[in-house]
Design a protein around this motif. Structure first.
Motif, PDB file in Angstrom:
ATOM      1  N   ARG A   1       4.564  -0.997   8.543  1.00 54.55           N
ATOM      2  CA  ARG A   1       3.517  -1.971   8.868  1.00 54.55           C
ATOM      3  C   ARG A   1       2.135  -1.331   8.823  1.00 54.55           C
ATOM      4  N   ILE A   2       2.072  -0.076   9.283  1.00 51.21           N
ATOM      5  CA  ILE A   2       0.778   0.629   9.224  1.00 51.21           C
ATOM      6  C   ILE A   2       0.341   0.808   7.776  1.00 51.21           C
ATOM      7  N   ILE A   3       1.325   1.183   6.940  1.00 50.09           N
ATOM      8  CA  ILE A   3       0.988   1.374   5.522  1.00 50.09           C
ATOM      9  C   ILE A   3       0.504   0.077   4.900  1.00 50.09           C
ATOM     10  N   GLN A   4       1.251  -1.012   5.177  1.00 59.35           N
ATOM     11  CA  GLN A   4       0.861  -2.301   4.618  1.00 59.35           C
ATOM     12  C   GLN A   4      -0.504  -2.741   5.110  1.00 59.35           C
ATOM     13  N   GLN A   5      -0.732  -2.495   6.404  1.00 63.62           N
ATOM     14  CA  GLN A   5      -2.040  -2.871   6.954  1.00 63.62           C
ATOM     15  C   GLN A   5      -3.142  -2.062   6.303  1.00 63.62           C
ATOM     16  N   ALA A   6      -2.849  -0.754   6.115  1.00 68.50           N
ATOM     17  CA  ALA A   6      -3.862   0.089   5.470  1.00 68.50           C
ATOM     18  C   ALA A   6      -4.110  -0.354   4.028  1.00 68.50           C
ATOM     19  N   GLN A   7      -3.021  -0.706   3.328  1.00 71.53           N
ATOM     20  CA  GLN A   7      -3.191  -1.177   1.945  1.00 71.53           C
ATOM     21  C   GLN A   7      -3.969  -2.486   1.883  1.00 71.53           C
ATOM     22  N   GLN A   8      -3.692  -3.370   2.869  1.00 72.24           N
ATOM     23  CA  GLN A   8      -4.411  -4.638   2.889  1.00 72.24           C
ATOM     24  C   GLN A   8      -5.892  -4.424   3.142  1.00 72.24           C
ATOM     25  N   GLU A   9      -6.208  -3.538   4.087  1.00 70.35           N
ATOM     26  CA  GLU A   9      -7.619  -3.257   4.364  1.00 70.35           C
ATOM     27  C   GLU A   9      -8.289  -2.570   3.170  1.00 70.35           C
ATOM     28  N   ALA A  10      -7.508  -1.708   2.499  1.00 66.86           N
ATOM     29  CA  ALA A  10      -8.083  -1.024   1.335  1.00 66.86           C
ATOM     30  C   ALA A  10      -8.335  -1.989   0.190  1.00 66.86           C
ATOM     31  N   ALA A  11      -7.464  -3.006   0.074  1.00 62.63           N
ATOM     32  CA  ALA A  11      -7.662  -3.992  -0.992  1.00 62.63           C
ATOM     33  C   ALA A  11      -8.926  -4.800  -0.778  1.00 62.63           C
ATOM     34  N   GLU A  12      -9.304  -4.997   0.467  1.00 62.75           N
ATOM     35  CA  GLU A  12     -10.507  -5.772   0.769  1.00 62.75           C
ATOM     36  C   GLU A  12     -11.787  -5.004   0.439  1.00 62.75           C
ATOM     37  N   ILE A  13     -11.701  -3.699   0.398  1.00 59.18           N
ATOM     38  CA  ILE A  13     -12.880  -2.886   0.052  1.00 59.18           C
ATOM     39  C   ILE A  13     -12.476  -1.954  -1.089  1.00 59.18           C
TER      40      ILE A  13
END
Length: 225
Positions: free
Chosen positions: A97-109
């Protein structure tokens, strides 16, 4: 066949006393070993000796009960291991979940690629750390289970051998005691038989003496039949 029957009767007695064989109960091997020692202490002690007659059925029943309960303790330890594996799975899911959250945040920027790489690296480090800790706990738990199993088997073997040796010694002591009693009885009967023989001889001598002093009768040199 007698030992099997005694064990079956003991199982029936446990059920009749209200014990449910399908209900899990806490098993304390030290308490059961103390119960086995109590059975030996409560056994009949042969007077004027250091021997004790042990009820073999009771001892074997207690040993059989301990032997059947040890696997339950091992199964409990395995359930603990399963819980630890569940913790590992939850930790891995958390890391995902941390990885997915990090990937999601990275996709936004998208222009901040360095942040994405750092987040992925930290998430991977967390996942590896959690996995390593859970594997260490799993290895330690398995080693402790194996150690407890070996210790329980060793104690059972020593206890069984000790019980057999003591039973043999008690049997030998009982045989020696019985032989001593019979030997003393034989000696006393021999002495009583000698007294009876001496009494009969004295009666015969007195009878012969009276006959020899009776007038008009001739005493022969031989014994009358």
């Amino acid at each position: 066949m007698a030992r099997r029957t005694s064990s079956s009767n003991a199982s029936l007695n446990r059920q009749s006393n209200g014990t449910n064989p399908h209900r899990e109960v806490d098993f304390d091997i030290q308490q059961e070993l103390a119960r086995l020692q109590e059975i030996i202490y409560e056994s009949f002690h042969i007077p004027v000796s250091r021997w004790t007659i042990i009820d073999e059925d009771k001892v074997l029943e207690q040993l059989e009960f301990i032997g059947t309960k040890i696997p339950e303790a091992i199964r409990k330890a395995l359930r603990v291991l399963e819980q630890e594996q569940e913790i590992l799975a939850n930790a891995e899911a958390y890391a995902q979940r941390i990885i997915q959250q990090a990937q999601q945040e990275a996709a936004e920027i998208l222009d901040e690629s360095g942040i994405i790489q750092q987040a992925q690296h930290e998430a991977e480090q967390i996942r590896q750390q959690v996995q390593a800790e859970c594997e260490a706990i799993q290895t330690q738990t398995m080693a402790e289970i194996e150690q407890q199993r070996q210790l329980a088997n060793s104690e059972m073997q020593q206890l069984y051998q000790k019980s057999v040796t003591e039973a043999q010694q008690i049997q030998e002591g009982a045989d020696e005691y019985a032989d001593a009693v019979l030997t003393r009885l034989e000696q006393e009967l021999g002495e009583m038989l000698g007294v009876v023989r001496n009494g009969r001889q004295q009666l015969y001598n007195h009878s012969a003496q009276r006959k020899s002093t009776t007038p008009g009768k001739q005493v022969s040199g031989g014994k009358k039949k």
